[in-house]
Design an enzyme around this catalytic site. Structure first.
Site, PDB file in Angstrom:
ATOM      1  N   PHE A   1       5.476  -3.567  -3.918  1.00  0.00           N
ATOM      2  CA  PHE A   1       4.528  -4.380  -4.687  1.00  0.00           C
ATOM      3  C   PHE A   1       4.177  -3.740  -6.033  1.00  0.00           C
ATOM      4  O   PHE A   1       3.809  -4.415  -6.976  1.00  0.00           O
ATOM      5  CB  PHE A   1       3.230  -4.552  -3.881  1.00  0.00           C
ATOM      6  CG  PHE A   1       2.563  -3.242  -3.559  1.00  0.00           C
ATOM      7  CD1 PHE A   1       1.710  -2.641  -4.471  1.00  0.00           C
ATOM      8  CD2 PHE A   1       2.809  -2.591  -2.362  1.00  0.00           C
ATOM      9  CE1 PHE A   1       1.116  -1.416  -4.195  1.00  0.00           C
ATOM     10  CE2 PHE A   1       2.216  -1.366  -2.076  1.00  0.00           C
ATOM     11  CZ  PHE A   1       1.372  -0.780  -3.000  1.00  0.00           C
ATOM     12  N   GLY A   2       4.205  -2.398  -6.115  1.00  0.00           N
ATOM     13  CA  GLY A   2       3.698  -1.693  -7.291  1.00  0.00           C
ATOM     14  C   GLY A   2       3.018  -0.414  -6.846  1.00  0.00           C
ATOM     15  O   GLY A   2       3.505   0.264  -5.944  1.00  0.00           O
ATOM     16  N   ILE A   3       1.862  -0.090  -7.459  1.00  0.00           N
ATOM     17  CA  ILE A   3       1.172   1.153  -7.102  1.00  0.00           C
ATOM     18  C   ILE A   3      -0.331   0.921  -6.941  1.00  0.00           C
ATOM     19  O   ILE A   3      -0.877  -0.046  -7.470  1.00  0.00           O
ATOM     20  CB  ILE A   3       1.397   2.273  -8.147  1.00  0.00           C
ATOM     21  CG1 ILE A   3       0.858   1.846  -9.515  1.00  0.00           C
ATOM     22  CG2 ILE A   3       2.837   2.699  -8.227  1.00  0.00           C
ATOM     23  CD1 ILE A   3       0.795   2.996 -10.500  1.00  0.00           C
ATOM     24  N   VAL A   4      -0.958   1.827  -6.196  1.00  0.00           N
ATOM     25  CA  VAL A   4      -2.422   1.871  -6.112  1.00  0.00           C
ATOM     26  C   VAL A   4      -2.840   3.238  -6.631  1.00  0.00           C
ATOM     27  O   VAL A   4      -2.285   4.256  -6.213  1.00  0.00           O
ATOM     28  CB  VAL A   4      -2.929   1.693  -4.663  1.00  0.00           C
ATOM     29  CG1 VAL A   4      -4.456   1.756  -4.622  1.00  0.00           C
ATOM     30  CG2 VAL A   4      -2.445   0.377  -4.075  1.00  0.00           C
TER      31      VAL A   4
ATOM     32  N   GLY B   1       4.599   1.151  -3.272  1.00  0.00           N
ATOM     33  CA  GLY B   1       5.361   0.254  -2.402  1.00  0.00           C
ATOM     34  C   GLY B   1       6.185  -0.684  -3.248  1.00  0.00           C
ATOM     35  O   GLY B   1       6.228  -0.563  -4.479  1.00  0.00           O
TER      36      GLY B   1
ATOM     37  N   GLY C   1      -1.035   5.336  -3.517  1.00  0.00           N
ATOM     38  CA  GLY C   1      -0.117   4.533  -2.705  1.00  0.00           C
ATOM     39  C   GLY C   1       0.934   3.874  -3.572  1.00  0.00           C
ATOM     40  O   GLY C   1       0.657   3.503  -4.718  1.00  0.00           O
TER      41      GLY C   1
ATOM     42  N   ASP D   1       0.013  -8.347   7.836  1.00  0.00           N
ATOM     43  CA  ASP D   1       0.564  -6.986   7.733  1.00  0.00           C
ATOM     44  C   ASP D   1      -0.468  -5.953   8.184  1.00  0.00           C
ATOM     45  O   ASP D   1      -0.697  -4.954   7.511  1.00  0.00           O
ATOM     46  CB  ASP D   1       1.036  -6.685   6.310  1.00  0.00           C
ATOM     47  CG  ASP D   1       1.953  -5.454   6.258  1.00  0.00           C
ATOM     48  OD1 ASP D   1       2.478  -5.051   7.322  1.00  0.00           O
ATOM     49  OD2 ASP D   1       2.135  -4.886   5.159  1.00  0.00           O
TER      50      ASP D   1
END
Length: 380
Positions: A51-54, A49, A47, A165
């Site tokens: 925000f960063g990554i997963v 976004g 993932g 969210d």
């Protein structure tokens, strides 16, 4: 693996690239035990976004697969998501295992949240059904939505947190057990009565109308609206309110619920006085869903998707709705004959609830089991 959610996070030398790299960190031993080194092999990005990554990673010491969320950290502030996840512990909320900081060659600081890995999301499950031109079987709609509301009951009542969210992408599903876990607390916040909050949160299709009206003193009922949108999407196979922008989002809602009354607008945002809407009648709920939709499903959707935030049912009231009665049957099982994931092991989330509500939530056959276990414990 030792659980060091409470320990200060270590700082390690990270890499600018993610996949294929090994990240080693030290976690503190508890009760005088020695510190342990844990190494993760980053396997693939699951993932991304703003925000960063997963990414999915494997713990080299234990072989366990985990999800690591890597977010850029402002050195001046504490990370709110980390603070909230450290205190949460519920079967329907994704579990934080531990965390550490990493730095890059540009001296950027990243927070790495190490969480349990759950292979699927409700978004991907929905896509699977729609690509096969099928509707999700009703038993799965019930099972998934029940667990979402149970998780929300814990988040709202015990942790005092609003997720802000909720959407299919943030609802994880184990394809074997069908257990659901709420994830991504990057927008979550403990709401304080009388304290202003930003209204520009929540992904558009799932955004409660009071947020579109610019309300800043909203409540956890914005999550209930979002969950109602998720329910409708599972029943329809597509989003109920697919707005192209914020204004169009309100138009999509009005097409279904009709034009809000002055009183409903006041309930959503008392400061909103600019009342210029075309007068549109509400579309009957039974005409939105297909003819064979059970009446309790339609009734349930209508109780969640109300303009007035205070008229939406709470998460626990939602769990007690007749829509979920099938899950409470003594012989209820998954379609493949396996048992459901645990649904009735309530603890903190029912504290302070009325006896009538608790009575509805716990089926008689579970009460009998509990009664027997209490008898056994007392030695009679």
């Amino acid at each position: 693996m030792a659980d060091d959610k409470e320990m200060p996070a270590a700082v390690v030398d990270g890499h600018d690239q993610v996949t294929g790299h090994i990240i080693s960190t030290t976690i503190g031993g508890k009760n005088g035990e020695p510190k342990q080194t844990i190494s993760y092999m980053a396997e693939r990005v699951v993932g991304t976004g703003s925000f960063g990554i997963v990414f999915q990673a494997k713990c080299l010491e234990t072989g366990e697969t985990v999800a690591i969320k890597k977010v850029l950290q402002d050195r001046r502030y504490k990370n709110r998501e980390l603070q909230l996840m450290r205190v949460m512990d519920h079967p329907n909320v994704v579990c934080l295992k531990h965390c550490f900081f990493s730095t890059t060659s540009k001296d950027e600081l990243f927070l790495n949240l190490v969480m349990e890995y759950v292979p699927e999301s409700l978004y991907r499950v929905l896509k699977h059904y729609s690509s096969a031109n099928q509707r999700m079987p009703l038993v799965y709609v019930k099972l998934y939505m029940y667990q979402i509301f149970r998780g929300l009951a814990y988040i709202h009542n015990v942790a005092g947190v609003c997720h802000r969210d909720l959407k299919p992408q943030n609802l994880l599903v184990d394809p074997l057990t069908h257990q659901v876990k709420i994830c991504d607390f990057g927008s979550a916040k403990q709401l304080v009565k009388g304290e202003a909050n930003i209204s520009y949160i929540c992904s558009r299709f799932y955004r409660a109308p009071e947020l579109i009206f610019g309300a800043t003193e909203y409540t956890t009922s914005i999550d209930i609206w979002s969950a109602g949108c998720v329910l409708a999407e599972l029943l329809l196979g597509q989003p109920l309110f697919p707005g192209e922008n914020a204004v169009d989002q309100l138009v999509e809602i009005i097409k279904v619920l009709g034009t809000p009354t002055r009183e409903e607008i006041r309930c959503m945002n008392p400061h909103y006085t600019d009342f210029r809407f075309p007068q549109i009648k509400a579309h009957p709920w039974h005409k939105i869903f297909h003819k064979r939709m059970p009446p309790e499903a339609i009734d349930f959707a209508s109780r969640l998707l109300q303009y007035s935030p205070s008229l939406r049912c709470t998460a626990l009231e939602a769990c007690a709705h007749p829509f979920f009665d099938e899950l409470r049957e003594p012989n209820a099982r998954l379609p493949n004959g396996r048992p459901f994931p645990p649904l009735f092991n309530f603890k903190q989330e029912v504290a302070g609830s009325s006896p009538e509500l608790v009575n509805k939530l716990i089926p008689d056959h579970i009460k009998r089991q509990l009664g027997l276990s209490f008898l056994n414990q007392s030695g009679t």
